[in-house]
Enzyme design. Sequence first.
Site, mmCIF file in Angstrom:
data_model
loop_
_atom_site.group_PDB
_atom_site.id
_atom_site.type_symbol
_atom_site.label_atom_id
_atom_site.label_comp_id
_atom_site.label_asym_id
_atom_site.label_seq_id
_atom_site.Cartn_x
_atom_site.Cartn_y
_atom_site.Cartn_z
ATOM 1 C CG ASN A 9 -1.681 1.207 1.490
ATOM 2 O OD1 ASN A 9 -1.742 2.083 0.635
ATOM 3 N ND2 ASN A 9 -2.304 1.306 2.673
ATOM 4 C CE LYS A 11 -0.220 3.130 4.871
ATOM 5 N NZ LYS A 11 -0.028 3.202 6.317
ATOM 6 C CG HIS A 94 -5.720 1.587 5.498
ATOM 7 N ND1 HIS A 94 -5.282 2.567 6.360
ATOM 8 C CD2 HIS A 94 -4.680 0.737 5.311
ATOM 9 C CE1 HIS A 94 -4.014 2.308 6.676
ATOM 10 N NE2 HIS A 94 -3.629 1.206 6.051
ATOM 11 C CD GLU A 96 -2.948 5.299 7.000
ATOM 12 O OE1 GLU A 96 -2.976 5.372 5.763
ATOM 13 O OE2 GLU A 96 -1.994 4.795 7.639
ATOM 14 C CD GLU A 166 -3.238 -2.790 7.523
ATOM 15 O OE1 GLU A 166 -2.174 -3.000 6.939
ATOM 16 O OE2 GLU A 166 -3.912 -1.757 7.374
ATOM 17 N N GLY A 172 2.735 2.102 10.897
ATOM 18 C CA GLY A 172 3.663 3.219 10.717
ATOM 19 C C GLY A 172 4.392 3.616 11.988
ATOM 20 C CB SER A 212 5.591 -1.927 11.961
ATOM 21 O OG SER A 212 5.190 -0.591 12.226
HETATM 22 P P1 PGA Z 1 3.009 0.177 7.749
HETATM 23 O O1 PGA Z 1 1.531 0.362 7.148
HETATM 24 O O2 PGA Z 1 3.589 -1.065 7.113
HETATM 25 O O3 PGA Z 1 3.744 1.431 7.350
HETATM 26 O O4 PGA Z 1 2.867 0.040 9.227
HETATM 27 C C1 PGA Z 1 0.693 -0.743 6.955
HETATM 28 C C2 PGA Z 1 -0.635 -0.286 6.388
HETATM 29 O O5 PGA Z 1 -1.130 0.767 6.790
HETATM 30 O O6 PGA Z 1 -1.226 -0.960 5.519
#
Ligand code: PGA
Length: 249
Positions: A9, A11, A94, A96, A166, A172, A212
């Site tokens: 992803n 983003k 997601h 976010e 997740e 992140g 992560s």
């Molecule tokens: P990350 O994000 O690997 O940077 O933690 C994962 C995601 O949001 O899909």
Amino acid sequence: MRTYYIAGNWKMHKTRAEAAALAKALVTRLKDGKHKYLVAPSFTALETVAAIVKGSNILLGAQNMAAEEQGAHTGEVSVLQLKDLGVHAVILGHSERRHIYKEDNGLINKKVQLALYHGLEVILCVGELLSEREAGKAEEVCETQTIQGLAGVAAADLSRVTIAYEPVWAIGTGKTASPEDADAIHASIRQVVARLYGAEAAQQILIQYGGSVKPDNAAQLMAKEHIDGALVGGAALKADTFVPIAQFQ
Ligand code: PGA
């Protein structure tokens, strides 16, 4: 035996030129890869990346879509427009989208149903906040998000759904759920799917872990019984970090 499914992803990162460079590197370096792969660039780079991954073993994904097919929805992107660009799958729910843009389970479910109706695959993301984990509610939150996200989805369409667990506190942040903790939630999500669709469907559904994921923790996570792949954010932005995850041993 379930296949492993590794998705990147990207983003809100990358110009078209940057996205093209990464996509080209992945096509070359993953051409002998054994697992299922997907990259999800920003909408603005979808057409560019579509041309590069076409005919390769890397599928094209979008990071979101509108809950309506078309119409007066300023700033939204329709499933029909995604299909027109060659998009194969869409990431929905997601964290976010849920927490920054306040998408609720009802809206996410509408999108899931619309994407499936139009033949796309869906990666449905679920996951608890840190406060919910600390209150002992991680399983319950994921269960609710799974049940409500899949409401109205026919058994015949479930093979086009992947669930991504997740934990929001691991996205992140550099904090990963331990493989054991992640696997426990994955197992509980699989049980929810079994209750809704039966044991066979639950055995077959792919459940990715996200939060992560890095080259040095991918193999331990993937070794767990119920972890069938990864949804990768930060480490998906460079071939040097995504490729080792995609080729974990
Ligand atoms: P990350 O994000 O690997 O940077 O933690 C994962 C995601 O949001 O899909």
